[in-house]
Design a protein around this motif. Sequence first.
Motif, PDB file in Angstrom:
ATOM      1  N   ALA A   8      19.141 -44.705 -40.134  1.00  0.00           N
ATOM      2  CA  ALA A   8      17.694 -44.610 -40.251  1.00  0.00           C
ATOM      3  C   ALA A   8      17.080 -45.965 -39.932  1.00  0.00           C
ATOM      4  CB  ALA A   8      17.295 -44.174 -41.661  1.00  0.00           C
ATOM      5  N   ALA A   9      15.842 -45.925 -39.441  1.00  0.00           N
ATOM      6  CA  ALA A   9      15.136 -47.156 -39.079  1.00  0.00           C
ATOM      7  C   ALA A   9      13.888 -47.337 -39.925  1.00  0.00           C
ATOM      8  CB  ALA A   9      14.751 -47.131 -37.596  1.00  0.00           C
ATOM      9  N   ASP A  10      13.670 -48.561 -40.331  1.00  0.00           N
ATOM     10  CA  ASP A  10      12.521 -48.935 -41.160  1.00  0.00           C
ATOM     11  C   ASP A  10      11.673 -49.901 -40.341  1.00  0.00           C
ATOM     12  OD1 ASP A  10      12.325 -50.931 -44.233  1.00  0.00           O
ATOM     13  OD2 ASP A  10      10.773 -50.125 -42.925  1.00  0.00           O
ATOM     14  N   ARG A  11      10.542 -49.409 -39.802  1.00  0.00           N
ATOM     15  CA  ARG A  11       9.687 -50.251 -38.964  1.00  0.00           C
ATOM     16  C   ARG A  11       9.081 -51.416 -39.738  1.00  0.00           C
ATOM     17  NH1 ARG A  11       5.354 -46.377 -36.463  1.00  0.00           N
ATOM     18  NH2 ARG A  11       5.589 -45.450 -38.525  1.00  0.00           N
TER      19      ARG A  11
ATOM     20  N   GLY B  33      10.425 -53.220 -41.947  1.00  0.00           N
ATOM     21  CA  GLY B  33      11.340 -54.312 -42.221  1.00  0.00           C
ATOM     22  C   GLY B  33      11.505 -54.617 -43.699  1.00  0.00           C
ATOM     23  N   SER B  34      11.089 -53.681 -44.544  1.00  0.00           N
ATOM     24  CA  SER B  34      11.086 -53.936 -45.988  1.00  0.00           C
ATOM     25  C   SER B  34      12.368 -53.497 -46.687  1.00  0.00           C
ATOM     26  CB  SER B  34       9.903 -53.205 -46.623  1.00  0.00           C
ATOM     27  OG  SER B  34      10.097 -51.785 -46.522  1.00  0.00           O
ATOM     28  N   PHE B  35      13.222 -52.808 -45.977  1.00  0.00           N
ATOM     29  CA  PHE B  35      14.427 -52.197 -46.566  1.00  0.00           C
ATOM     30  C   PHE B  35      14.064 -51.042 -47.501  1.00  0.00           C
ATOM     31  CE2 PHE B  35      18.027 -54.867 -45.326  1.00  0.00           C
ATOM     32  CZ  PHE B  35      17.415 -56.050 -44.935  1.00  0.00           C
ATOM     33  N   ARG B  36      12.810 -50.550 -47.430  1.00  0.00           N
ATOM     34  CA  ARG B  36      12.412 -49.499 -48.366  1.00  0.00           C
ATOM     35  C   ARG B  36      11.763 -48.296 -47.697  1.00  0.00           C
ATOM     36  NH1 ARG B  36      10.339 -54.014 -51.133  1.00  0.00           N
ATOM     37  NH2 ARG B  36       8.256 -53.463 -50.464  1.00  0.00           N
ATOM     38  N   SER B  37      11.346 -48.414 -46.435  1.00  0.00           N
ATOM     39  CA  SER B  37      10.518 -47.365 -45.813  1.00  0.00           C
ATOM     40  C   SER B  37      11.164 -46.865 -44.528  1.00  0.00           C
ATOM     41  CB  SER B  37       9.107 -47.906 -45.529  1.00  0.00           C
ATOM     42  OG  SER B  37       8.499 -48.356 -46.714  1.00  0.00           O
ATOM     43  N   TYR B  38      12.160 -46.037 -44.662  1.00  0.00           N
ATOM     44  CA  TYR B  38      12.864 -45.520 -43.491  1.00  0.00           C
ATOM     45  C   TYR B  38      12.107 -44.318 -42.943  1.00  0.00           C
ATOM     46  CZ  TYR B  38      16.555 -48.606 -45.011  1.00  0.00           C
ATOM     47  OH  TYR B  38      17.273 -49.722 -45.370  1.00  0.00           O
ATOM     48  N   ASP B  39      11.604 -44.421 -41.725  1.00  0.00           N
ATOM     49  CA  ASP B  39      10.755 -43.368 -41.188  1.00  0.00           C
ATOM     50  C   ASP B  39      11.301 -42.716 -39.926  1.00  0.00           C
ATOM     51  OD1 ASP B  39       8.282 -45.841 -40.085  1.00  0.00           O
ATOM     52  OD2 ASP B  39      10.404 -45.600 -39.645  1.00  0.00           O
ATOM     53  N   SER B  40      12.443 -43.137 -39.473  1.00  0.00           N
ATOM     54  CA  SER B  40      13.111 -42.468 -38.351  1.00  0.00           C
ATOM     55  C   SER B  40      14.558 -42.231 -38.744  1.00  0.00           C
ATOM     56  CB  SER B  40      13.073 -43.333 -37.085  1.00  0.00           C
ATOM     57  OG  SER B  40      11.749 -43.568 -36.664  1.00  0.00           O
ATOM     58  N   TRP B  41      15.025 -41.021 -38.495  1.00  0.00           N
ATOM     59  CA  TRP B  41      16.381 -40.657 -38.916  1.00  0.00           C
ATOM     60  C   TRP B  41      17.139 -40.020 -37.760  1.00  0.00           C
ATOM     61  CZ3 TRP B  41      18.346 -41.409 -43.859  1.00  0.00           C
ATOM     62  CH2 TRP B  41      17.434 -41.882 -44.807  1.00  0.00           C
ATOM     63  N   GLY B  42      18.425 -40.276 -37.717  1.00  0.00           N
ATOM     64  CA  GLY B  42      19.282 -39.590 -36.784  1.00  0.00           C
ATOM     65  C   GLY B  42      19.729 -38.245 -37.335  1.00  0.00           C
ATOM     66  N   GLN B  43      20.495 -37.525 -36.544  1.00  0.00           N
ATOM     67  CA  GLN B  43      20.971 -36.201 -36.931  1.00  0.00           C
ATOM     68  C   GLN B  43      22.213 -36.243 -37.801  1.00  0.00           C
ATOM     69  OE1 GLN B  43      19.328 -33.204 -36.224  1.00  0.00           O
ATOM     70  NE2 GLN B  43      17.781 -34.751 -35.773  1.00  0.00           N
TER      71      GLN B  43
ATOM     72  N   HIS C 121      14.441 -50.552 -26.859  1.00  0.00           N
ATOM     73  CA  HIS C 121      15.211 -51.745 -26.536  1.00  0.00           C
ATOM     74  C   HIS C 121      14.907 -52.905 -27.470  1.00  0.00           C
ATOM     75  CE1 HIS C 121      16.895 -50.025 -22.924  1.00  0.00           C
ATOM     76  NE2 HIS C 121      15.703 -49.592 -22.591  1.00  0.00           N
ATOM     77  N   THR C 122      13.782 -52.834 -28.166  1.00  0.00           N
ATOM     78  CA  THR C 122      13.399 -53.924 -29.054  1.00  0.00           C
ATOM     79  C   THR C 122      13.278 -53.409 -30.469  1.00  0.00           C
ATOM     80  OG1 THR C 122      12.165 -54.996 -27.282  1.00  0.00           O
ATOM     81  CG2 THR C 122      11.695 -55.703 -29.531  1.00  0.00           C
ATOM     82  N   LEU C 123      14.122 -53.878 -31.319  1.00  0.00           N
ATOM     83  CA  LEU C 123      14.081 -53.508 -32.731  1.00  0.00           C
ATOM     84  C   LEU C 123      13.888 -54.735 -33.602  1.00  0.00           C
ATOM     85  CD1 LEU C 123      17.035 -50.936 -32.912  1.00  0.00           C
ATOM     86  CD2 LEU C 123      14.603 -50.417 -32.867  1.00  0.00           C
ATOM     87  N   SER C 124      13.273 -55.763 -33.058  1.00  0.00           N
ATOM     88  CA  SER C 124      13.287 -57.059 -33.728  1.00  0.00           C
ATOM     89  C   SER C 124      12.652 -57.034 -35.104  1.00  0.00           C
ATOM     90  CB  SER C 124      12.585 -58.105 -32.864  1.00  0.00           C
ATOM     91  OG  SER C 124      11.243 -57.706 -32.618  1.00  0.00           O
ATOM     92  N   SER C 125      11.692 -56.139 -35.333  1.00  0.00           N
ATOM     93  CA  SER C 125      11.031 -56.117 -36.633  1.00  0.00           C
ATOM     94  C   SER C 125      11.635 -55.072 -37.573  1.00  0.00           C
ATOM     95  CB  SER C 125       9.542 -55.822 -36.459  1.00  0.00           C
ATOM     96  OG  SER C 125       9.361 -54.532 -35.905  1.00  0.00           O
ATOM     97  N   TYR C 126      12.628 -54.369 -37.119  1.00  0.00           N
ATOM     98  CA  TYR C 126      13.165 -53.244 -37.869  1.00  0.00           C
ATOM     99  C   TYR C 126      14.278 -53.651 -38.828  1.00  0.00           C
ATOM    100  CZ  TYR C 126      10.979 -49.679 -34.857  1.00  0.00           C
ATOM    101  OH  TYR C 126      10.106 -48.864 -34.189  1.00  0.00           O
ATOM    102  N   VAL C 127      14.468 -52.775 -39.778  1.00  0.00           N
ATOM    103  CA  VAL C 127      15.700 -52.716 -40.560  1.00  0.00           C
ATOM    104  C   VAL C 127      16.372 -51.385 -40.207  1.00  0.00           C
ATOM    105  CG1 VAL C 127      16.625 -52.347 -42.891  1.00  0.00           C
ATOM    106  CG2 VAL C 127      14.978 -54.185 -42.472  1.00  0.00           C
TER     107      VAL C 127
END
Length: 120
Positions: free
Chosen positions: A97-100, A102-112, A27-33
């Motif tokens: 994809a989500a980047d915890r 917040g750098s726009f460079r490190s996407y570590d979660s991906w959808g299908q 529910h909280t993605l405030s720090s994510y990209v």
Amino acid sequence: QVQLVESGGGLVQAGGSLRLSCTASEHTLSSYVVGWFRRAPGKEREFVAAISWRLGFTRYADSMRGRFTISRDNVKPTAFLQIDSLKPEDTAVYYCAADRSGSFRSYDSWGQGTQVTVSS
């Protein structure tokens, strides 16, 4: 890791539009990209666009400016990719994809992924 589920793909005629959705499990993605990528048949995966969740800053691949619009709904939380004036070359599997960091460079979660097919 946050779980991501894409939806909204399908078969559409050239010139049409689609809005893809990416819903997150947290529910909280405030720090994510959150970003959108695509992989066309026989090609490498390429970056499309990304958005910082808290402030809404956006970035686009140069080739994607104009027809692609990324946005987000903080409440759901869901990211969207609006694609207008679709072309056959937009045919691809689209991933979010989500980047915890917040750098726009490190996407570590991906959808299908969700398939977009554009007919000429």
